[in-house]
Design a protein around this motif. Structure first.
Motif, PDB file in Angstrom:
ATOM      1  N   PHE A 249      46.556  32.133  32.110  1.00  0.00           N
ATOM      2  CA  PHE A 249      46.048  32.321  30.285  1.00  0.00           C
ATOM      3  C   PHE A 249      47.464  32.940  29.735  1.00  0.00           C
ATOM      4  CE2 PHE A 249      42.239  31.767  32.329  1.00  0.00           C
ATOM      5  CZ  PHE A 249      40.463  31.201  31.704  1.00  0.00           C
ATOM      6  N   PHE A 250      47.613  31.376  28.988  1.00  0.00           N
ATOM      7  CA  PHE A 250      48.721  31.723  27.910  1.00  0.00           C
ATOM      8  C   PHE A 250      47.846  31.911  26.272  1.00  0.00           C
ATOM      9  CE2 PHE A 250      51.471  31.523  31.229  1.00  0.00           C
ATOM     10  CZ  PHE A 250      52.202  32.059  31.221  1.00  0.00           C
ATOM     11  N   ASN A 251      48.648  32.655  25.359  1.00  0.00           N
ATOM     12  CA  ASN A 251      47.695  32.734  24.400  1.00  0.00           C
ATOM     13  C   ASN A 251      48.760  32.627  22.921  1.00  0.00           C
ATOM     14  OD1 ASN A 251      44.862  33.223  24.005  1.00  0.00           O
ATOM     15  ND2 ASN A 251      45.673  33.891  26.343  1.00  0.00           N
ATOM     16  N   VAL A 252      49.043  32.139  22.184  1.00  0.00           N
ATOM     17  CA  VAL A 252      49.930  32.232  21.379  1.00  0.00           C
ATOM     18  C   VAL A 252      49.756  33.669  19.975  1.00  0.00           C
ATOM     19  CG1 VAL A 252      50.485  30.065  20.469  1.00  0.00           C
ATOM     20  CG2 VAL A 252      48.676  31.308  18.889  1.00  0.00           C
ATOM     21  N   SER A 253      50.644  33.794  19.055  1.00  0.00           N
ATOM     22  CA  SER A 253      50.742  35.093  18.917  1.00  0.00           C
ATOM     23  C   SER A 253      49.110  35.992  17.503  1.00  0.00           C
ATOM     24  CB  SER A 253      52.120  35.725  17.792  1.00  0.00           C
ATOM     25  OG  SER A 253      52.178  34.476  17.472  1.00  0.00           O
ATOM     26  N   PHE A 254      48.463  34.421  16.866  1.00  0.00           N
ATOM     27  CA  PHE A 254      47.778  34.815  16.111  1.00  0.00           C
ATOM     28  C   PHE A 254      46.635  35.165  16.978  1.00  0.00           C
ATOM     29  CE2 PHE A 254      44.013  33.076  13.755  1.00  0.00           C
ATOM     30  CZ  PHE A 254      44.434  33.247  11.962  1.00  0.00           C
ATOM     31  N   VAL A 255      46.290  35.040  18.301  1.00  0.00           N
ATOM     32  CA  VAL A 255      45.325  35.091  19.044  1.00  0.00           C
ATOM     33  C   VAL A 255      44.748  36.487  18.526  1.00  0.00           C
ATOM     34  CG1 VAL A 255      46.163  36.348  20.287  1.00  0.00           C
ATOM     35  CG2 VAL A 255      44.133  35.350  20.759  1.00  0.00           C
ATOM     36  N   GLY A 256      45.134  37.962  18.180  1.00  0.00           N
ATOM     37  CA  GLY A 256      44.748  39.182  17.909  1.00  0.00           C
ATOM     38  C   GLY A 256      45.080  39.562  18.972  1.00  0.00           C
ATOM     39  N   SER A 257      46.638  40.173  19.262  1.00  0.00           N
ATOM     40  CA  SER A 257      47.078  40.662  20.666  1.00  0.00           C
ATOM     41  C   SER A 257      46.050  42.088  21.172  1.00  0.00           C
ATOM     42  CB  SER A 257      48.282  40.873  20.690  1.00  0.00           C
ATOM     43  OG  SER A 257      49.210  40.354  20.958  1.00  0.00           O
ATOM     44  N   LYS A 258      45.632  42.858  20.628  1.00  0.00           N
ATOM     45  CA  LYS A 258      45.189  44.597  20.638  1.00  0.00           C
ATOM     46  C   LYS A 258      43.427  43.683  20.376  1.00  0.00           C
ATOM     47  CE  LYS A 258      44.728  49.188  19.786  1.00  0.00           C
ATOM     48  NZ  LYS A 258      43.059  48.954  20.210  1.00  0.00           N
ATOM     49  N   ALA A 259      43.203  42.934  20.149  1.00  0.00           N
ATOM     50  CA  ALA A 259      41.122  42.960  19.965  1.00  0.00           C
ATOM     51  C   ALA A 259      41.367  41.778  21.170  1.00  0.00           C
ATOM     52  CB  ALA A 259      41.385  42.235  18.633  1.00  0.00           C
TER      53      ALA A 259
END
Length: 376
Positions: A249-259
């Motif tokens: 799974f890959f996510n872009v930065s807007f996902v809210g990394s810590k959350a």
């Protein structure tokens, strides 16, 4: 008679200065506005962005402000909804009389606000979004601090294909943000004579991912790129794992990394998130050490990528305000920002010109490790 003439001239100069005075600027204060999501499923994004900016503004104010003026931040909650964002921007400009805007959060909200701030000619620094629609066509009022989603998705696809992964699916939010990320993935795959093996959507501020999950898993992808906020991305991940899916799974930065890491817990190990700011957990650069020190001084013991971005946004805005000079106008702020050619803030370089307001192309890949901690 001569004294009378001098007094008359001074009065005329003072009157002219008042006539050209900008909203949000007094001898003692500069008022900055922020429209962002402070409540709802994506609230942590706006809250942490606000925290990062306010932390640096407090430092500047404690040191005497900008040319003797302190910075006041007014934040209006848009709930991550375009209509509310438009209303928030109008209120900030017309009611709160802000001088400039900073630290907005989101693509659909940014697009809704853009015509309003453009017509009012109010500068906006640091949009927490990488959408190309907010970069092209060029807008003189908008200064980006982060890289684009095209930059992020290119980095992800390059990494995956270098490892031999070619079956890539895309799960995206059904709005301007998600579509911008999807376009980025498609561009990067097309460059390599590939295309997504499947796509699936989720509505903004929703976690109803069942249909998307079914469509994507049916294609048996080796990796899934997620272009959504943390609640829906976490829901998709958990349900996919529950069904036995073992891909990446890959996510872009807007996902809210810590959350996202907090929501996934120990199950999140191995999830990759692209970043557009320096790694905030290790003091490997001057700007990160400064960020950590200021956060701790403010009583904030938790570091994260979003508040780091807010901090950088505030740093860039303050540098532009300093360069704008004592006679502060919106036009002088724009000129001040545009004079920032390859300015190194301590490991993060910002570059503007009269024709380029991109600011940065910095990208990085991070992985969620044990206990929700991040690794490079």
């Amino acid at each position: 008679m001569k004294m009378l003439k001098k007094l008359t001239c001074l009065a005329l100069v003072f009157t002219a200065a008042l006539a050209h005075a900008e909203n949000g600027v007094t001898d003692k204060e500069i008022v900055i506005g922020q429209f962002a999501v402070i409540s709802g499923p994506a609230a942590q994004l706006g809250q942490r962005m606000q925290l990062g900016m306010q932390t640096y503004f407090n430092v500047v104010n404690a040191q005497g402000g900008i040319h003797g003026r302190s910075i006041k931040l007014i934040t209006r909650d848009d709930g991550y909804e375009p209509d509310k964002a438009a209303a928030a921007v109008k209120a900030l400009i017309n009611e709160d009389k802000v001088f400039a805007l900073a630290g907005s959060v989101g693509t659909p909200t940014g697009l809704a606000a853009l015509p309003i701030l453009t017509e009012a000619q109010v500068p906006l620094v640091g949009m927490f979004t990488g959408a190309q629609a907010l970069r092209e066509p060029f807008n003189r009022q908008v200064f980006h601090v982060r890289a684009s989603y095209f930059d992020e998705t290119e980095r992800m696809v390059q990494h995956l294909t270098t490892l031999g992964v070619k079956k890539i699916a895309v799960f995206y939010q059904n709005d301007a943000y998600g579509k911008a990320g999807l376009e980025g993935v498609e561009r990067a795959l097309t460059k390599r004579q590939l295309k997504p093996v499947a796509t699936g959507t989720v509505e903004r501020n929703s976690v109803d991912v069942a249909k998307s999950l079914e469509a994507i898993l049916k294609s048996e992808p080796e990796a899934v790129v997620q272009i959504s906020a943390y609640k829906s991305s976490a829901a998709f991940f958990k349900q996919a794992r529950a069904k036995g899916y073992g891909g990446q799974f890959f996510n872009v930065s807007f996902v809210g990394s810590k959350a996202l890491a907090d929501d996934l817990g120990d199950a999140g190990q191995g999830v990759v998130i692209s970043q557009v700011v320096p790694f905030p957990y290790a003091g490997n650069s001057g700007v990160v050490r400064d960020y950590q020190q200021r956060m701790l001084e403010a009583g904030q013991k938790e570091f994260d990528f979003t508040s780091m971005e807010g901090y950088l946004t505030a740093r860039v805005l303050v540098e532009g305000l300093r360069r704008a000079g004592r006679t502060l106008t919106r036009e002088s702020l724009i000129s001040g920002l545009e004079s920032m050619h390859d300015v190194n803030l301590g490991g993060f370089t910002v570059n503007y010109s009269a024709k380029n307001h991109q600011g940065s192309n910095f990208t990085d890949l991070t992985i969620i490790g044990r206990g929700g901690k991040f690794m490079h």
